[in-house]
Write a protein that holds these residues in place. Structure first.
Motif, PDB file in Angstrom:
ATOM      1  N   LEU A   8       0.824  -1.207   0.000  1.00  0.00           N
ATOM      2  CA  LEU A   8       0.000   0.000   0.000  1.00  0.00           C
ATOM      3  C   LEU A   8       0.860   1.260   0.000  1.00  0.00           C
ATOM      4  O   LEU A   8       0.355   2.352   0.297  1.00  0.00           O
ATOM      5  N   ASP A 271     -11.323   0.973  -6.156  1.00  0.00           N
ATOM      6  CA  ASP A 271     -10.225   1.445  -5.309  1.00  0.00           C
ATOM      7  C   ASP A 271     -10.724   2.487  -4.317  1.00  0.00           C
ATOM      8  O   ASP A 271     -10.342   2.489  -3.141  1.00  0.00           O
ATOM      9  N   LYS A 274     -12.650   0.802  -1.525  1.00  0.00           N
ATOM     10  CA  LYS A 274     -11.746   0.138  -0.572  1.00  0.00           C
ATOM     11  C   LYS A 274     -11.078   1.165   0.336  1.00  0.00           C
ATOM     12  O   LYS A 274     -10.894   0.932   1.545  1.00  0.00           O
ATOM     13  N   ALA A 275     -10.713   2.312  -0.227  1.00  0.00           N
ATOM     14  CA  ALA A 275     -10.104   3.369   0.577  1.00  0.00           C
ATOM     15  C   ALA A 275     -11.081   3.889   1.622  1.00  0.00           C
ATOM     16  O   ALA A 275     -10.710   4.116   2.780  1.00  0.00           O
ATOM     17  N   LEU A 278     -11.445   1.356   4.451  1.00  0.00           N
ATOM     18  CA  LEU A 278     -10.310   1.412   5.366  1.00  0.00           C
ATOM     19  C   LEU A 278     -10.369   2.656   6.247  1.00  0.00           C
ATOM     20  O   LEU A 278     -10.131   2.589   7.457  1.00  0.00           O
ATOM     21  N   ASN A 298      -8.317   7.456  -3.608  1.00  0.00           N
ATOM     22  CA  ASN A 298      -7.588   6.242  -3.209  1.00  0.00           C
ATOM     23  C   ASN A 298      -6.440   6.483  -2.237  1.00  0.00           C
ATOM     24  O   ASN A 298      -5.623   5.593  -2.019  1.00  0.00           O
ATOM     25  N   LEU A 338      -4.510   2.930  -2.302  1.00  0.00           N
ATOM     26  CA  LEU A 338      -5.157   1.735  -2.860  1.00  0.00           C
ATOM     27  C   LEU A 338      -4.958   1.681  -4.374  1.00  0.00           C
ATOM     28  O   LEU A 338      -4.814   2.717  -5.037  1.00  0.00           O
ATOM     29  N   ASP A 346      -7.809  -7.954   1.048  1.00  0.00           N
ATOM     30  CA  ASP A 346      -6.560  -7.334   1.489  1.00  0.00           C
ATOM     31  C   ASP A 346      -6.836  -6.135   2.391  1.00  0.00           C
ATOM     32  O   ASP A 346      -6.151  -5.921   3.395  1.00  0.00           O
ATOM     33  N   ALA A 347      -7.849  -5.359   2.018  1.00  0.00           N
ATOM     34  CA  ALA A 347      -8.207  -4.195   2.824  1.00  0.00           C
ATOM     35  C   ALA A 347      -8.708  -4.617   4.197  1.00  0.00           C
ATOM     36  O   ALA A 347      -8.360  -4.002   5.223  1.00  0.00           O
ATOM     37  N   GLN A 348      -9.513  -5.661   4.233  1.00  0.00           N
ATOM     38  CA  GLN A 348      -9.997  -6.169   5.528  1.00  0.00           C
ATOM     39  C   GLN A 348      -8.842  -6.672   6.383  1.00  0.00           C
ATOM     40  O   GLN A 348      -8.791  -6.416   7.596  1.00  0.00           O
ATOM     41  N   THR A 350      -5.715  -5.721   6.217  1.00  0.00           N
ATOM     42  CA  THR A 350      -4.952  -4.545   6.643  1.00  0.00           C
ATOM     43  C   THR A 350      -5.585  -3.897   7.858  1.00  0.00           C
ATOM     44  O   THR A 350      -4.899  -3.557   8.837  1.00  0.00           O
TER      45      THR A 350
END
Length: 367
Positions: A8, A271, A274-275, A278, A298, A338, A346-348, A350
């Motif tokens: 990242l 993306d 996902k950002a 997070l 992102n 991202l 992957d985000a989860q 992280t």
């Protein structure tokens, strides 16, 4: 032993896809310095059309693209460019416009959303009557999205207003559009993906030139395209050669960029989601400070509070032990970016590693 890698640090770390590699291997090439590479010509033509400009030029990097653009517009040494004090050109490109081009930067404060106040821009324009002692203002530079403020999107309306100011004072406007596709996604969501060209074109309509990075969010391995009028690109081509940027059979790289534009722009919306996921999770963790509501694209900047049990370096090293790589910006700040090769899983993962490193969730974080 770490078997999983979640990188990242930036959206520049992506690897070429198999489709890109196949396109590179099969690319039709010739000598681009002599103007004969057909794949380079195709990429430049498509990018110029998409951006609503007359012509385009493939260059090695975003830094080269911005440098060439500034030097074309500021072709007299001692010229001055108005730009954000937190802009990439001003603080992250080795001062090239000054050291190589003899162009004087006139920084104006960047707001938290990446803009500069219009009144401040106008106030920074030099009075021509004082040219005996002052540099001559010739150019205004914007950055969209604005990286150092967390990928904030400059609106079409704001960009148009800056363009009007430039015209009123006989200046040029350059947009560092390294992540202009990320900006356009917000408009595309309203008008539909079939109008991609319309959306990107509208964001840069007021600009005399734009640099568009191909190796960030959309994942090409190398390169940037600069766009503008035909006369601008003719001058840019000569400067590219001067700077050592003539790359001969460059169609090998342009082939991958064509794939990136065709296949990966639509992935930017994911993306951004996902950002946001997070950001919303990280702001609940005790010891961290960020504003999830301000995350538009992102990029996330995460501040580590003084009462946290970890500083940025210790947090970075802790995450690396689990295969997660972030960019340390200072002793109290890290950055996450991202990209399309980071999955939602992957985000989860992280987020869970951040929670473990900092001791769980604190619902009273104040954000």
């Amino acid at each position: 032993m770490v078997t999983r890698r979640v990188d990242l640090r930036s959206d520049t770390v992506t690897k070429p896809t198999e489709t890109m590699r196949a396109a590179m291997a099969a690319a039709e090439v010739d000598d681009d310095v002599l103007g004969n590479d057909p794949t380079a010509f195709r990429l430049e033509s498509e990018m110029a059309k998409m951006m609503g400009k007359e012509a385009a030029l493939f260059v090695a990097s975003g830094t080269m693209g911005n440098l060439i653009s500034v030097l074309v517009h500021c072709d007299v040494r001692g010229s001055e460019v108005i730009l954000g004090d937190n802009s990439h050109i001003h603080i992250s490109e080795n001062g090239g416009i000054a050291t190589i081009g003899g162009v004087h930067p006139r920084p104006v404060k960047n707001n938290a959303d990446g803009t500069m106040d219009i009144d401040a821009i106008v106030a920074a324009i030099r009075d021509p009557k004082r040219e005996l002692v002052h540099p001559t203002t010739r150019l205004i530079c914007l950055e969209n999205t604005h990286g150092h403020t967390g990928g904030r999107v400059l609106s079409v309306e704001y960009t148009d207003r800056v363009g009007e100011v430039a015209k009123e004072h006989g200046l040029k406007l350059h947009i560092d559009g390294a992540r202009i596709f990320n900006a356009a996604v917000l408009l595309i969501e309203r008008i539909g993906w079939q109008a991609l060209g319309v959306a990107v074109d509208r964001f840069v309509q007021a600009a005399d030139s734009v640099s568009v990075c191909l190796s960030k969010g959309i994942g090409a391995p190398v390169g940037t395209v600069i766009v503008g009028s035909q006369s601008f690109i003719d001058k840019a081509r000569k400067l590219r050669k001067t700077l050592g940027g003539g790359m001969r059979q460059v169609g090998v790289l342009c082939a991958a960029a064509l794939v990136a534009v065709k296949e990966n722009v639509e992935k930017l919306e994911a993306d951004h989601k996902k950002a946001k996921f997070l950001a919303e999770g990280l702001q609940k963790i005790k010891g961290l400070n960020l504003d999830a509501a301000s995350v538009e694209t992102n990029i996330l900047y995460i501040d580590i509070l003084e009462d946290s049990k970890l500083n940025a370096e210790k947090l970075r090293k802790n995450l690396e032990e689990h295969g997660i790589f972030v960019m340390q910006e200072s002793s109290s700040r890290v950055r996450i970016v991202l990209h399309h090769q980071i999955s939602f899983n992957d985000a989860q993962f992280t987020l869970s590693c951040f929670q473990k490193a900092l001791g769980g969730v604190h619902e009273e974080n104040g954000n």
